[in-house]
Design a protein around this motif. Structure first.
Motif, mmCIF file in Angstrom:
data_model
loop_
_atom_site.group_PDB
_atom_site.id
_atom_site.type_symbol
_atom_site.label_atom_id
_atom_site.label_comp_id
_atom_site.label_asym_id
_atom_site.label_seq_id
_atom_site.Cartn_x
_atom_site.Cartn_y
_atom_site.Cartn_z
ATOM 1 N N VAL A 32 0.859 -1.188 0.000
ATOM 2 C CA VAL A 32 0.000 0.000 0.000
ATOM 3 C C VAL A 32 0.897 1.241 0.000
ATOM 4 C CG1 VAL A 32 -1.835 1.256 1.203
ATOM 5 C CG2 VAL A 32 -1.725 -1.237 1.360
ATOM 6 N N ASN A 33 0.609 2.192 -0.889
ATOM 7 C CA ASN A 33 1.352 3.449 -0.951
ATOM 8 C C ASN A 33 0.743 4.439 0.037
ATOM 9 O OD1 ASN A 33 2.610 5.861 -1.513
ATOM 10 N ND2 ASN A 33 1.850 6.036 -3.602
ATOM 11 N N GLU A 34 1.456 4.679 1.146
ATOM 12 C CA GLU A 34 1.029 5.677 2.133
ATOM 13 C C GLU A 34 2.108 6.758 2.286
ATOM 14 O OE1 GLU A 34 -0.034 3.625 5.751
ATOM 15 O OE2 GLU A 34 -1.818 2.741 4.827
ATOM 16 N N GLU A 37 0.026 12.345 -0.435
ATOM 17 C CA GLU A 37 -0.947 12.580 -1.505
ATOM 18 C C GLU A 37 -0.322 12.794 -2.865
ATOM 19 O OE1 GLU A 37 -4.322 15.256 -1.380
ATOM 20 O OE2 GLU A 37 -4.393 14.878 0.776
ATOM 21 N N HIS A 57 -1.312 7.606 -4.134
ATOM 22 C CA HIS A 57 -1.540 7.627 -2.684
ATOM 23 C C HIS A 57 -2.727 6.745 -2.309
ATOM 24 C CE1 HIS A 57 -1.586 9.065 1.383
ATOM 25 N NE2 HIS A 57 -2.786 9.590 1.249
ATOM 26 N N GLU A 58 -2.520 5.903 -1.312
ATOM 27 C CA GLU A 58 -3.507 4.988 -0.745
ATOM 28 C C GLU A 58 -3.979 3.894 -1.700
ATOM 29 O OE1 GLU A 58 -6.571 7.364 1.100
ATOM 30 O OE2 GLU A 58 -5.260 7.843 2.791
ATOM 31 N N THR A 60 -3.489 0.221 -3.502
ATOM 32 C CA THR A 60 -2.930 -1.062 -3.078
ATOM 33 C C THR A 60 -2.573 -1.886 -4.303
ATOM 34 O OG1 THR A 60 -4.329 -1.011 -1.114
ATOM 35 C CG2 THR A 60 -3.408 -3.138 -1.724
ATOM 36 N N ARG A 139 2.893 -1.573 4.235
ATOM 37 C CA ARG A 139 2.522 -0.177 4.028
ATOM 38 C C ARG A 139 3.792 0.661 3.890
ATOM 39 N NH1 ARG A 139 -2.782 0.168 4.979
ATOM 40 N NH2 ARG A 139 -3.735 -1.565 6.111
ATOM 41 N N ARG A 141 5.549 3.979 4.193
ATOM 42 C CA ARG A 141 5.343 5.229 4.925
ATOM 43 C C ARG A 141 6.607 6.078 4.828
ATOM 44 N NH1 ARG A 141 2.345 1.826 9.336
ATOM 45 N NH2 ARG A 141 0.224 2.115 8.592
#
Length: 157
Positions: A32-34, A37, A57-58, A60, A139, A141
Protein backbone atom coordinates in the motif's frame (compact mmCIF):
# COMPACT_ATOMS: atom_id res chain seq x y z
CA UNK A 1 0.99 -50.26 -22.50
CA UNK A 2 -2.27 -49.22 -20.80
CA UNK A 3 -0.71 -49.75 -17.34
CA UNK A 4 2.24 -47.51 -18.23
CA UNK A 5 -0.05 -44.81 -19.50
CA UNK A 6 -2.14 -44.98 -16.31
CA UNK A 7 0.99 -44.78 -14.16
CA UNK A 8 2.28 -41.84 -16.21
CA UNK A 9 -1.04 -40.01 -15.87
CA UNK A 10 -1.12 -40.69 -12.12
CA UNK A 11 2.42 -39.30 -11.74
CA UNK A 12 1.49 -36.24 -13.80
CA UNK A 13 -1.60 -35.63 -11.71
CA UNK A 14 0.37 -36.02 -8.48
CA UNK A 15 2.99 -33.54 -9.74
CA UNK A 16 0.28 -31.06 -10.69
CA UNK A 17 -1.39 -31.33 -7.28
CA UNK A 18 1.97 -31.05 -5.50
CA UNK A 19 2.97 -27.90 -7.42
CA UNK A 20 -0.46 -26.35 -6.71
CA UNK A 21 -0.03 -27.12 -3.02
CA UNK A 22 3.38 -25.43 -3.07
CA UNK A 23 1.83 -22.26 -4.50
CA UNK A 24 -0.82 -22.27 -1.79
CA UNK A 25 1.90 -22.44 0.88
CA UNK A 26 3.82 -19.45 -0.50
CA UNK A 27 3.23 -16.16 1.33
CA UNK A 28 0.82 -13.71 -0.28
CA UNK A 29 1.89 -10.05 -0.19
CA UNK A 30 0.25 -6.72 -1.08
CA UNK A 31 1.82 -3.25 -0.86
CA UNK A 32 0.00 0.00 0.00
CA UNK A 33 1.35 3.45 -0.95
CA UNK A 34 1.03 5.68 2.13
CA UNK A 35 3.91 8.01 1.24
CA UNK A 36 1.78 11.12 0.71
CA UNK A 37 -0.95 12.58 -1.51
CA UNK A 38 1.46 13.74 -4.19
CA UNK A 39 3.80 10.73 -4.15
CA UNK A 40 3.56 7.89 -6.65
CA UNK A 41 5.52 4.63 -6.66
CA UNK A 42 6.29 2.07 -9.35
CA UNK A 43 8.48 -0.99 -10.05
CA UNK A 44 7.88 -2.47 -6.60
CA UNK A 45 9.67 -5.70 -5.73
CA UNK A 46 9.89 -7.97 -2.70
CA UNK A 47 11.15 -11.56 -2.28
CA UNK A 48 10.83 -12.53 -5.94
CA UNK A 49 7.60 -10.61 -6.57
CA UNK A 50 7.34 -7.63 -8.89
CA UNK A 51 4.52 -5.15 -9.37
CA UNK A 52 4.62 -2.92 -12.45
CA UNK A 53 1.62 -0.58 -12.17
CA UNK A 54 2.06 2.89 -10.72
CA UNK A 55 0.45 3.25 -7.29
CA UNK A 56 -0.93 6.63 -6.31
CA UNK A 57 -1.54 7.63 -2.68
CA UNK A 58 -3.51 4.99 -0.75
CA UNK A 59 -3.65 2.61 -3.71
CA UNK A 60 -2.93 -1.06 -3.08
CA UNK A 61 -1.03 -3.43 -5.32
CA UNK A 62 -2.47 -6.71 -6.46
CA UNK A 63 -1.69 -9.75 -4.31
CA UNK A 64 1.39 -11.76 -5.32
CA UNK A 65 2.80 -15.08 -4.14
CA UNK A 66 6.35 -14.40 -2.95
CA UNK A 67 9.23 -16.52 -1.73
CA UNK A 68 9.27 -17.13 2.03
CA UNK A 69 12.02 -15.35 3.95
CA UNK A 70 12.93 -11.79 4.81
CA UNK A 71 13.81 -8.71 2.81
CA UNK A 72 13.09 -5.08 2.02
CA UNK A 73 10.62 -3.65 -0.46
CA UNK A 74 12.43 -1.92 -3.35
CA UNK A 75 10.64 0.64 -5.52
CA UNK A 76 10.90 3.88 -7.48
CA UNK A 77 9.30 7.05 -6.13
CA UNK A 78 8.15 10.28 -7.77
CA UNK A 79 7.18 13.24 -5.58
CA UNK A 80 5.02 15.50 -7.76
CA UNK A 81 5.42 18.50 -5.44
CA UNK A 82 9.22 18.40 -5.76
CA UNK A 83 8.89 17.82 -9.48
CA UNK A 84 6.54 20.79 -9.96
CA UNK A 85 8.78 23.09 -7.90
CA UNK A 86 11.77 22.08 -10.03
CA UNK A 87 9.73 22.68 -13.21
CA UNK A 88 8.77 26.20 -12.12
CA UNK A 89 12.27 27.09 -10.90
CA UNK A 90 13.86 25.90 -14.15
CA UNK A 91 11.24 27.62 -16.32
CA UNK A 92 10.49 24.34 -18.09
CA UNK A 93 7.00 23.84 -16.67
CA UNK A 94 3.82 24.23 -18.64
CA UNK A 95 1.95 27.37 -17.55
CA UNK A 96 -0.91 26.55 -15.20
CA UNK A 97 -0.08 22.85 -14.91
CA UNK A 98 2.38 22.96 -12.00
CA UNK A 99 1.10 25.53 -9.55
CA UNK A 100 2.47 23.84 -6.43
CA UNK A 101 -0.91 24.38 -4.81
CA UNK A 102 -1.11 20.85 -3.49
CA UNK A 103 -3.42 19.55 -6.21
CA UNK A 104 -2.47 16.69 -8.46
CA UNK A 105 -2.56 17.10 -12.21
CA UNK A 106 -5.20 14.98 -13.92
CA UNK A 107 -3.91 11.60 -15.06
CA UNK A 108 -4.00 12.70 -18.70
CA UNK A 109 -2.09 15.91 -17.82
CA UNK A 110 0.75 14.01 -16.11
CA UNK A 111 2.07 13.16 -19.57
CA UNK A 112 2.43 16.88 -20.34
CA UNK A 113 5.01 17.48 -17.63
CA UNK A 114 8.35 18.16 -19.26
CA UNK A 115 11.09 17.05 -19.25
CA UNK A 116 10.63 13.38 -18.32
CA UNK A 117 10.53 13.17 -14.51
CA UNK A 118 13.17 11.16 -12.69
CA UNK A 119 11.88 8.32 -10.55
CA UNK A 120 14.31 7.81 -7.67
CA UNK A 121 15.18 4.40 -6.21
CA UNK A 122 14.10 3.71 -2.64
CA UNK A 123 13.74 0.80 -0.25
CA UNK A 124 12.08 0.26 3.09
CA UNK A 125 14.28 0.62 6.18
CA UNK A 126 12.37 -2.23 7.80
CA UNK A 127 13.10 -5.82 6.86
CA UNK A 128 9.87 -7.79 6.46
CA UNK A 129 9.66 -11.49 7.19
CA UNK A 130 7.09 -13.74 5.53
CA UNK A 131 6.60 -17.45 6.07
CA UNK A 132 4.71 -20.08 4.14
CA UNK A 133 0.97 -19.50 4.30
CA UNK A 134 1.29 -15.86 5.49
CA UNK A 135 -0.82 -13.05 4.11
CA UNK A 136 1.01 -9.74 4.57
CA UNK A 137 0.10 -6.11 3.89
CA UNK A 138 3.18 -3.90 3.64
CA UNK A 139 2.52 -0.18 4.03
CA UNK A 140 5.05 2.26 2.54
CA UNK A 141 5.34 5.23 4.93
CA UNK A 142 7.63 8.29 4.61
CA UNK A 143 9.50 7.68 7.88
CA UNK A 144 10.27 4.09 6.89
CA UNK A 145 12.08 4.53 3.57
CA UNK A 146 15.58 5.41 2.40
CA UNK A 147 17.39 5.76 -0.90
CA UNK A 148 18.30 2.41 -2.41
CA UNK A 149 21.94 2.42 -3.43
CA UNK A 150 21.94 -1.33 -4.18
CA UNK A 151 20.63 -0.60 -7.70
CA UNK A 152 21.87 1.83 -10.37
CA UNK A 153 20.71 5.48 -10.00
CA UNK A 154 19.24 7.99 -10.34
CA UNK A 155 19.87 9.34 -6.87
CA UNK A 156 19.39 12.80 -5.48
CA UNK A 157 16.16 13.15 -3.49
Amino acid sequence: MGLRLSALLACGLALLLFSSACDLARPEVVVVNELGERVMVRHLSFRGCAWEPVLRHEETSSARLCVAGEGRVHFQKLDLTDYCVNQIESGEGIEGLCNCDGTLPDEDEEELLAPEPLWFNYQTTAVFSVEEGDIMVIRLRPEQIEQDFSVPGPYGH
